[in-house]
Design an enzyme around this catalytic site. Structure first.
Site, PDB file in Angstrom:
ATOM      1  N   HIS A 295     -10.333  -5.654  -9.258  1.00 27.91           N
ATOM      2  CA  HIS A 295      -9.618  -4.996 -10.358  1.00 27.91           C
ATOM      3  C   HIS A 295     -10.480  -4.978 -11.624  1.00 27.91           C
ATOM      4  CE1 HIS A 295      -5.982  -6.827  -8.165  1.00 27.91           C
ATOM      5  NE2 HIS A 295      -5.970  -5.535  -7.886  1.00 27.91           N
TER       6      HIS A 295
ATOM      7  N   LYS B 232       9.645  -6.575  -5.361  1.00 30.57           N
ATOM      8  CA  LYS B 232       8.731  -7.362  -4.514  1.00 30.57           C
ATOM      9  C   LYS B 232       8.677  -8.788  -5.045  1.00 30.57           C
ATOM     10  CE  LYS B 232       4.326  -6.555  -4.082  1.00 30.57           C
ATOM     11  NZ  LYS B 232       3.055  -5.794  -4.147  1.00 30.57           N
TER      12      LYS B 232
ATOM     13  N   ARG C 204     -10.532   1.557  -2.323  1.00 28.69           N
ATOM     14  CA  ARG C 204     -11.378   0.638  -1.552  1.00 28.69           C
ATOM     15  C   ARG C 204     -11.860   1.254  -0.264  1.00 28.69           C
ATOM     16  NH1 ARG C 204      -6.931  -3.931  -1.152  1.00 28.69           N
ATOM     17  NH2 ARG C 204      -5.829  -2.017  -0.604  1.00 28.69           N
TER      18      ARG C 204
ATOM     19  N   SER D  64      -5.261  -8.787  -3.578  1.00 25.35           N
ATOM     20  CA  SER D  64      -4.565  -9.932  -4.156  1.00 25.35           C
ATOM     21  C   SER D  64      -3.861 -10.732  -3.068  1.00 25.35           C
ATOM     22  CB  SER D  64      -3.541  -9.461  -5.193  1.00 25.35           C
ATOM     23  OG  SER D  64      -4.194  -8.806  -6.255  1.00 25.35           O
TER      24      SER D  64
HETATM   25  O1  LIG Z   1      -5.606  -6.116  -4.747  1.00 26.14           O
HETATM   26  C1  LIG Z   1      -5.062  -5.128  -4.180  1.00 26.14           C
HETATM   27  O2  LIG Z   1      -4.050  -5.189  -3.442  1.00 26.14           O
HETATM   28  C2  LIG Z   1      -5.674  -3.754  -4.414  1.00 26.14           C
HETATM   29  C3  LIG Z   1      -4.993  -2.608  -3.926  1.00 26.14           C
HETATM   30  C4  LIG Z   1      -5.536  -1.354  -4.108  1.00 26.14           C
HETATM   31  C5  LIG Z   1      -6.758  -1.233  -4.796  1.00 26.14           C
HETATM   32  N1  LIG Z   1      -7.502  -0.150  -5.131  1.00 26.14           N
HETATM   33  N2  LIG Z   1      -8.614  -0.545  -5.813  1.00 26.14           N
HETATM   34  C6  LIG Z   1      -8.576  -1.861  -5.906  1.00 26.14           C
HETATM   35 BR1  LIG Z   1      -9.896  -2.858  -6.784  1.00 26.14          BR
HETATM   36  C7  LIG Z   1      -7.412  -2.373  -5.285  1.00 26.14           C
HETATM   37  C8  LIG Z   1      -6.878  -3.650  -5.098  1.00 26.14           C
END
Ligand SMILES: O=C(O)c1ccc2[nH]nc(Br)c2c1
Length: 160
Positions: A18, A42, A91, A128
């Site tokens: 992030h 959530k 990602r 996360s």
């Molecule tokens: O930590 C996550 O769940 C999560 C989700 C979607 C994500 N897109 N880009 C990033 Br960096 C990212 C991180």
């Protein structure tokens, strides 16, 4: 006219993935609002206050990055803060279907554009939820989250 962007998410907790997106967005725009989703539905590990506090601490080195929480539609957050653009990290291709749907919805709702930043490959496996699971079972996540985040995770997840 300042070019303002928003980065939305639950950030439960914030990771280096992030932070990489925030730093790159902060290079592209005059001001970046990190929008922490209250996601009362959530069951988040950290409260929205804790998530906001960790984000403020870990983005302190980015002078044009602000942090605030919100409930409801992200386009309403954008309009409230004058953000014409949503910045999203992507990602992998697997992220893209959902991101595309949301981007099209948000443009349709309020003319908010979405800009996709391909994540640094270093962090493309990172999430996360994975960081929480690994910490819970004793794994070291120091290369994935800032020290302050790791210590809060340990404090919260490893009831001695
Ligand atoms: O930590 C996550 O769940 C999560 C989700 C979607 C994500 N897109 N880009 C990033 Br960096 C990212 C991180």
């Amino acid at each position: 006219e300042a070019r303002i962007a928003a980065c939305s998410g639950s950030f439960d907790p914030v990771t280096y993935g992030h932070l990489d997106i925030f730093a790159r967005a902060a290079q592209l725009y005059d001001e970046v609002w990190v929008a922490v989703f209250h996601n009362a539905s959530k069951n988040a590990l950290f409260s929205v206050e804790e998530r906001v506090e960790l984000l403020k601490e870990t983005t302190a080195d980015l002078p044009n990055v602000r942090v605030a929480s919100f409930q409801g539609l992200v386009v309403d957050f954008c309009q409230k803060h004058g953000a014409a653009v949503l910045v999203r990290g992507v990602r992998a291709a697997s992220d893209f279907d959902y991101e595309l749907q949301m981007a099209q919805m948000n443009y349709g709702l309020a003319g908010i554009e979405t800009v996709f930043i391909p994540t640094n490959p270093l962090y493309s496996f990172l999430s996360s939820s994975m960081v929480k699971d690994v910490t819970k079972w004793g794994g070291d996540v120091s290369s994935h989250v800032p020290e302050i985040v790791q210590s809060r995770l340990i404090e919260r997840l490893r009831q001695e």
